[in-house]
Design a protein around this motif. Structure first.
Motif, PDB file in Angstrom:
ATOM      1  N   PRO A   5     -23.141   5.368 -37.801  1.00 33.51           N
ATOM      2  CA  PRO A   5     -23.705   5.766 -39.096  1.00 33.51           C
ATOM      3  C   PRO A   5     -23.980   7.250 -39.232  1.00 33.51           C
ATOM      4  O   PRO A   5     -24.067   7.771 -40.338  1.00 33.51           O
ATOM      5  N   GLU A   6     -24.159   7.944 -38.097  1.00 34.00           N
ATOM      6  CA  GLU A   6     -24.471   9.366 -38.151  1.00 34.00           C
ATOM      7  C   GLU A   6     -24.046   9.986 -36.835  1.00 34.00           C
ATOM      8  O   GLU A   6     -23.730   9.283 -35.863  1.00 34.00           O
ATOM      9  N   PHE A   7     -24.020  11.316 -36.791  1.00 33.21           N
ATOM     10  CA  PHE A   7     -23.571  12.013 -35.582  1.00 33.21           C
ATOM     11  C   PHE A   7     -24.476  13.214 -35.342  1.00 33.21           C
ATOM     12  O   PHE A   7     -24.843  13.913 -36.301  1.00 33.21           O
ATOM     13  N   PRO A   8     -24.845  13.454 -34.055  1.00 36.60           N
ATOM     14  CA  PRO A   8     -25.857  14.478 -33.788  1.00 36.60           C
ATOM     15  C   PRO A   8     -25.345  15.912 -33.753  1.00 36.60           C
ATOM     16  O   PRO A   8     -26.085  16.810 -33.372  1.00 36.60           O
ATOM     17  N   ALA A   9     -24.107  16.152 -34.138  1.00 32.06           N
ATOM     18  CA  ALA A   9     -23.575  17.509 -34.081  1.00 32.06           C
ATOM     19  C   ALA A   9     -23.969  18.327 -35.298  1.00 32.06           C
ATOM     20  O   ALA A   9     -24.325  17.795 -36.350  1.00 32.06           O
ATOM     21  N   SER A  10     -23.886  19.634 -35.149  1.00 32.32           N
ATOM     22  CA  SER A  10     -24.002  20.529 -36.306  1.00 32.32           C
ATOM     23  C   SER A  10     -22.626  20.603 -36.961  1.00 32.32           C
ATOM     24  O   SER A  10     -21.608  20.633 -36.269  1.00 32.32           O
ATOM     25  N   PRO A  11     -22.554  20.642 -38.289  1.00 34.39           N
ATOM     26  CA  PRO A  11     -21.243  20.632 -38.948  1.00 34.39           C
ATOM     27  C   PRO A  11     -20.377  21.837 -38.605  1.00 34.39           C
ATOM     28  O   PRO A  11     -19.148  21.742 -38.628  1.00 34.39           O
ATOM     29  N   ASP A  12     -21.024  22.969 -38.259  1.00 34.24           N
ATOM     30  CA  ASP A  12     -20.229  24.149 -37.945  1.00 34.24           C
ATOM     31  C   ASP A  12     -19.970  24.309 -36.446  1.00 34.24           C
ATOM     32  O   ASP A  12     -19.332  25.272 -36.015  1.00 34.24           O
ATOM     33  N   ALA A  13     -20.455  23.342 -35.634  1.00 37.74           N
ATOM     34  CA  ALA A  13     -20.154  23.372 -34.204  1.00 37.74           C
ATOM     35  C   ALA A  13     -18.687  23.030 -33.994  1.00 37.74           C
ATOM     36  O   ALA A  13     -18.048  22.400 -34.835  1.00 37.74           O
ATOM     37  N   ILE A  14     -18.161  23.426 -32.832  1.00 34.41           N
ATOM     38  CA  ILE A  14     -16.725  23.304 -32.582  1.00 34.41           C
ATOM     39  C   ILE A  14     -16.441  22.196 -31.581  1.00 34.41           C
ATOM     40  O   ILE A  14     -17.086  22.111 -30.531  1.00 34.41           O
ATOM     41  N   ALA A  42     -11.611  29.265 -29.397  1.00 32.76           N
ATOM     42  CA  ALA A  42     -11.750  30.706 -29.606  1.00 32.76           C
ATOM     43  C   ALA A  42     -10.818  31.223 -30.694  1.00 32.76           C
ATOM     44  O   ALA A  42     -11.178  32.126 -31.454  1.00 32.76           O
ATOM     45  N   ARG A  43      -9.604  30.641 -30.786  1.00 33.47           N
ATOM     46  CA  ARG A  43      -8.620  31.173 -31.737  1.00 33.47           C
ATOM     47  C   ARG A  43      -8.290  30.215 -32.885  1.00 33.47           C
ATOM     48  O   ARG A  43      -7.762  30.644 -33.913  1.00 33.47           O
ATOM     49  N   ASN A  44      -8.570  28.953 -32.711  1.00 31.28           N
ATOM     50  CA  ASN A  44      -8.245  27.972 -33.748  1.00 31.28           C
ATOM     51  C   ASN A  44      -9.349  26.920 -33.804  1.00 31.28           C
ATOM     52  O   ASN A  44      -9.143  25.754 -33.468  1.00 31.28           O
ATOM     53  N   PRO A  45     -10.563  27.343 -34.223  1.00 31.45           N
ATOM     54  CA  PRO A  45     -11.719  26.431 -34.134  1.00 31.45           C
ATOM     55  C   PRO A  45     -11.564  25.200 -35.021  1.00 31.45           C
ATOM     56  O   PRO A  45     -11.124  25.296 -36.168  1.00 31.45           O
ATOM     57  N   PHE A  46     -11.946  24.065 -34.453  1.00 32.78           N
ATOM     58  CA  PHE A  46     -11.908  22.776 -35.142  1.00 32.78           C
ATOM     59  C   PHE A  46     -13.351  22.286 -35.240  1.00 32.78           C
ATOM     60  O   PHE A  46     -13.902  21.741 -34.293  1.00 32.78           O
ATOM     61  N   THR A  47     -13.994  22.537 -36.384  1.00 35.47           N
ATOM     62  CA  THR A  47     -15.418  22.237 -36.523  1.00 35.47           C
ATOM     63  C   THR A  47     -15.642  20.739 -36.729  1.00 35.47           C
ATOM     64  O   THR A  47     -14.750  20.009 -37.188  1.00 35.47           O
ATOM     65  N   TYR A  48     -16.870  20.293 -36.442  1.00 36.01           N
ATOM     66  CA  TYR A  48     -17.183  18.879 -36.623  1.00 36.01           C
ATOM     67  C   TYR A  48     -17.154  18.477 -38.091  1.00 36.01           C
ATOM     68  O   TYR A  48     -16.893  17.318 -38.423  1.00 36.01           O
ATOM     69  N   ALA A  49     -17.411  19.411 -38.977  1.00 36.54           N
ATOM     70  CA  ALA A  49     -17.285  19.108 -40.407  1.00 36.54           C
ATOM     71  C   ALA A  49     -15.837  18.732 -40.723  1.00 36.54           C
ATOM     72  O   ALA A  49     -15.580  17.781 -41.476  1.00 36.54           O
ATOM     73  N   LYS A  50     -14.886  19.481 -40.148  1.00 35.36           N
ATOM     74  CA  LYS A  50     -13.473  19.181 -40.367  1.00 35.36           C
ATOM     75  C   LYS A  50     -13.057  17.910 -39.632  1.00 35.36           C
ATOM     76  O   LYS A  50     -12.254  17.116 -40.134  1.00 35.36           O
ATOM     77  N   VAL A  51     -13.591  17.721 -38.428  1.00 36.81           N
ATOM     78  CA  VAL A  51     -13.307  16.485 -37.685  1.00 36.81           C
ATOM     79  C   VAL A  51     -13.680  15.285 -38.547  1.00 36.81           C
ATOM     80  O   VAL A  51     -12.896  14.342 -38.723  1.00 36.81           O
ATOM     81  N   TYR A  52     -14.891  15.315 -39.084  1.00 36.52           N
ATOM     82  CA  TYR A  52     -15.363  14.207 -39.939  1.00 36.52           C
ATOM     83  C   TYR A  52     -14.477  14.066 -41.178  1.00 36.52           C
ATOM     84  O   TYR A  52     -14.083  12.951 -41.553  1.00 36.52           O
ATOM     85  N   GLU A  53     -14.146  15.184 -41.801  1.00 35.56           N
ATOM     86  CA  GLU A  53     -13.346  15.133 -43.027  1.00 35.56           C
ATOM     87  C   GLU A  53     -11.992  14.473 -42.775  1.00 35.56           C
ATOM     88  O   GLU A  53     -11.560  13.599 -43.553  1.00 35.56           O
ATOM     89  N   TYR A  54     -11.338  14.844 -41.666  1.00 39.31           N
ATOM     90  CA  TYR A  54     -10.001  14.323 -41.403  1.00 39.31           C
ATOM     91  C   TYR A  54     -10.038  12.863 -40.939  1.00 39.31           C
ATOM     92  O   TYR A  54      -9.170  12.075 -41.313  1.00 39.31           O
ATOM     93  N   ILE A  55     -11.048  12.520 -40.134  1.00 39.13           N
ATOM     94  CA  ILE A  55     -11.163  11.121 -39.700  1.00 39.13           C
ATOM     95  C   ILE A  55     -11.466  10.229 -40.900  1.00 39.13           C
ATOM     96  O   ILE A  55     -10.890   9.155 -41.053  1.00 39.13           O
ATOM     97  N   ARG A  56     -12.338  10.700 -41.765  1.00 37.27           N
ATOM     98  CA  ARG A  56     -12.657   9.929 -42.977  1.00 37.27           C
ATOM     99  C   ARG A  56     -11.418   9.781 -43.858  1.00 37.27           C
ATOM    100  O   ARG A  56     -11.151   8.711 -44.408  1.00 37.27           O
ATOM    101  N   GLU A  57     -10.665  10.849 -43.996  1.00 38.07           N
ATOM    102  CA  GLU A  57      -9.442  10.787 -44.796  1.00 38.07           C
ATOM    103  C   GLU A  57      -8.492   9.738 -44.232  1.00 38.07           C
ATOM    104  O   GLU A  57      -7.911   8.935 -44.985  1.00 38.07           O
ATOM    105  N   TYR A  58      -8.354   9.723 -42.918  1.00 43.93           N
ATOM    106  CA  TYR A  58      -7.445   8.745 -42.300  1.00 43.93           C
ATOM    107  C   TYR A  58      -7.908   7.315 -42.571  1.00 43.93           C
ATOM    108  O   TYR A  58      -7.116   6.466 -42.985  1.00 43.93           O
ATOM    109  N   PHE A  59      -9.196   7.036 -42.352  1.00 43.73           N
ATOM    110  CA  PHE A  59      -9.674   5.666 -42.522  1.00 43.73           C
ATOM    111  C   PHE A  59      -9.808   5.263 -43.988  1.00 43.73           C
ATOM    112  O   PHE A  59      -9.743   4.072 -44.299  1.00 43.73           O
TER     113      PHE A  59
END
Length: 761
Positions: free
Chosen positions: A303-312, A347-364
């Motif tokens: 239901p929720e995740f303990p990461a910061s949205p801008d963390a990598i 360092a060169r191509n950061p993948f933030t948790y906000a984007k992780v969530y966005e893409y996983i949600r898009e897939y499901f």
């Protein structure tokens, strides 16, 4: 010069070749480095030799082209691979003339017991390096570590030795000694008493040996838990996130000592996930760090995740890791000057948790899990409230589950309670998952690390242009949306979708007793009586027998006495069913045994038979028709079984002791058959008469009957209590619901005026 030319003719020893990275590495060598041979250190497992395990690996689909080119698995093995059988704790003498060693093996669990982690990640590495030095001192040793050996630092992490002063020898000695210390503590009176009482609370009705076995299981689990806790606390006290990163850092210190006299490269990947391209897009073996979380989200269980949205989330595809390792293996550093490479993306191509969530949600959203009759899973909306808030929500849920667990294990049995218990069990699995991943991953998702990869990119730019195309490892060019939505998630969820289909099919065809029973004279069918064959209990049947003998005043008094004693009876029954039965049967003191039998024959027979489930009758008769020997094993007194005698070949019941006048003394002539004693009787009876218990059946309703059910090959839980129902689900035993005919009045008690006239005069 092309990479294939630089590695031509080289003999490369690989450890961990049956693991994720090792398998991908082997595939790349066999498929794209045709003049390179492999020496594989493979651990035997069970009855499988190291060579047999290697054959299993080569028979996988990704090696199909290599197998075909060689002419088959055996030919591929003979032409390209030498198998050395052993593991990191017992490494045999290694072949001479090895050019490169790539050490991929290790304990990759985040929270292994501390002694096991040191034995594998530190002492195993030391032993491997000693064997290499003895056989091929000029070997280029490539050590696959992890970027997270940097510990709980913040900011940019350089590609070089980790700055710390922890002595690996002292820590390894302590870690190995912890096993003996914890084992000794686990046998202290206080711990043993606590674990024994916990086991007895759950299993005392089944018997002391069942409880003792569970107490020992709990002790072993306690030892493992304490070893995990000890390692975790030591790691955190020294600045590492967990035992895994701590022991991998200690392993690097071992490597650095040998680097003074060997050519050494240290490869540090971050979070390794599925392949971007090779062997094929999305290829993965098992579930890696992020995958359980992806699956849990898709199933509506996160239901929720303990990461910061801008963390990598620092992810690197496995084929990029393998390509970088091969490129590094082709360049031997000078002795005394180990090379370090970070294989990372943050360092060169950061993948933030906000984007992780966005893409996983898009897939499901586009590809939801199908939950059958419930339709598509409803996905949670993450708001990233922070770790502390998520922890509070989880703690509240755990307290609610504890209350629900108490209710279902103390409530009267029934289909409704079992349905609630199923929901409670699902909640428990979900909470255990959340707690585990909350505790393990929170330090990672809250880490503010940037793994610099300048040296790795220098290595990349030294490659020929063709090799940059064939062996890419520049994570800066990875399109994370494409990778997550179109590559990673589809492959990670594929196996779970197949499992769901199987599970739903299995759910529709839940285990049942076969309609066509095997015909055999060597099969027993053992039945419990109260709660299984018929809806009754010991107190109820006592009243059936006693009421006809009493006048109206005595009946009221007796019923009142029994009602007052019910709470005490319930407590006694939960403590010791044998003692409970004896306490009830004491009330038969002074009764005439022959008269009790007459009451059963003339008054109670019809009443008892009305209580017998029609489904139970059919099952008993089916066993008899199949030539099975039917046995009734009950704690009820013998007179009450008289109406059932035509159904059974053998009846074992409680025998009331009598004096020389035929009056009941209030005692039994022998211990009642309850719990483990039923299993013991059944085993002895089968041995005496030549029955095969592995083919035999047993039917019972209570957790106290667990030993009897486990003694046969075909156990059946009938209208079970919650404890037995859970065991049945775990063992995939048939669960039957045998209901008494609705015509039977549960509250009806035969009285004296129902006796024939000649009996009441």
């Amino acid at each position: 010069m092309r990479l294939s030319e630089r590695l031509r003719g080289k003999r490369i020893l690989i450890t961990g070749v049956t693991g994720f990275v090792g398998e991908a590495l082997l595939h790349r060598i066999l498929a794209d480095l045709p003049d390179t041979t492999v020496v594989a250190l493979v651990r035997p497992k069970g009855s499988l030799s190291g060579r047999s395990r290697m054959e299993q690996v080569l028979n996988k689909k990704i090696f199909e082209s290599s197998r075909n080119a060689a002419g088959g698995t055996t030919e591929l093995l003979e032409q390209r691979i030498d198998v050395v059988e052993g593991d990191l704790s017992t490494i045999p003498g290694l072949p001479t003339g090895m050019d490169i060693v790539i050490h991929c093996a290790g304990d990759v669990s985040f929270d292994p017991p501390i002694d096991e982690a040191f034995r594998t990640n530190v002492l195993g590495t030391q032993q491997l390096l000693e064997k290499i030095e003895a056989s091929s001192p000029d070997t280029h040793y490539v050590h696959v570590s992890t970027a997270y050996v940097s510990g709980r630092r913040r900011g940019a992490i350089p590609e070089g030795p980790v700055d710390h002063v922890v002595d690996w020898r002292t820590e390894a000695k302590w870690g190995q000694a912890m096993r003996d210390r914890v084992e000794e503590t686990s046998r202290s009176p206080g711990i043993l008493s606590k674990l024994r009482k916990e086991a007895e609370r759950e299993h005392r009705r089944a018997g002391p040996i069942t409880a003792a076995q569970d107490a020992e299981r709990r002790r072993n689990e306690w030892v493992q838990k304490k070893l995990v806790e000890a390692g975790g606390e030591r790691a955190r006290s020294l600045g590492w996130t967990d035992v895994y990163t701590f022991t991998k850092a200690m392993g690097e210190r071992v490597v650095e000592e040998f680097a003074q006299r060997m050519s050494v490269t240290v490869a540090r990947p971050s979070i390794i996930e599925s392949a971007l391209e090779t062997p094929h897009p999305g290829w993965i073996e098992g579930f890696k760090m992020a995958d359980p979380l992806i699956l849990a989200y898709g199933r509506g269980e996160l239901p929720e995740f303990p990461a910061s949205p801008d963390a990598i989330m620092d992810v690197v595809p496995v084929d990029h890791v393998v390509n970088a390792i091969l490129a590094a293996a082709a360049e031997s550093p000078e002795k005394g000057k180990p090379a370090y490479y970070h294989m990372a993306s943050g360092a060169r191509n950061p993948f933030t948790y906000a984007k992780v969530y966005e893409y996983i949600r898009e897939y499901f959203d586009e590809n939801p899990f199908d939950m059958s009759e419930r339709g598509a899973v409803r996905l949670a909306t993450w708001r990233f409230p922070g770790g502390e808030r998520v922890e509070r929500i989880l703690a509240m849920s755990e307290r609610a589950h504890k209350i629900a667990e108490y209710v279902v294990t103390h409530a009267p049995r029934g289909e409704r309670i079992r349905k609630i218990a199923r929901e409670v069990d699902q909640l428990q699995r979900r909470l255990e998952f959340l707690r585990r991943y909350m505790d393990l991953y929170r330090p990672y998702v809250e880490a503010e690390l940037l793994f610099t990869d300048d040296r790795l990119m220098e290595l990349y730019h030294r490659l020929e242009e063709a090799d940059k195309e064939d062996f890419p490892f520049d994570t800066g060019i990875v399109d994370w949306r494409h990778y997550m939505v179109e590559v990673h998630c589809p492959n990670v969820t594929e196996s779970m979708r197949k499992y769901d289909v199987i599970r739903r099919r299995r759910g529709r065809s839940a285990p049942t007793v076969a309609k066509e029973l095997p015909e055999s004279g060597e099969i027993l069918a053992a039945f419990d009586m109260d709660g299984t064959l018929l809806s009754s209990n010991v107190i109820e049947t006592y009243l059936w027998l006693r009421m006809p003998e009493l006048d109206r005043t005595e009946r009221v008094r007796e019923i009142g006495t029994m009602l007052r004693k019910v709470p005490g009876f319930i407590r006694a029954e939960r403590r010791d069913r044998g003692a409970f039965l004896r306490s009830v049967y004491r009330r038969y003191a002074g009764a005439d045994l022959e008269e009790l039998e007459n009451i059963v024959d003339s008054v109670l027979a019809k009443h008892v038979l009305e209580r017998v489930s029609a489904a139970a009758l059919r099952q008993v008769r089916a066993h008899r028709a199949a030539g099975h020997r039917t046995v009734l094993i009950t704690g009820a007194i013998r007179p009450l079984t008289r109406p059932l005698e035509p159904l059974f070949d053998e009846i074992v019941a409680a025998e009331l002791a009598t004096d020389d006048r035929g009056r009941c003394t209030g005692y039994l002539s022998g211990p009642p058959l309850v719990g483990e004693s039923r299993a013991a009787w059944l085993i002895r009876y089968a041995g005496q008469h030549g029955f095969d218990l592995t083919k035999s059946y047993a039917y019972a309703d209570s957790h106290s009957d667990l030993p009897m059910l486990e003694a046969v090959g075909r156990p059946v839980a009938v209208s079970p209590d919650v404890h037995l129902w859970r065991r049945a689900r775990k063992g995939r035993w048939p669960v039957e619901e045998w209901k008494t005919s609705s015509a039977a009045n549960r509250l009806a008690i035969p009285f004296a005026d129902e006796l024939p006239a000649e009996r009441t005069s």
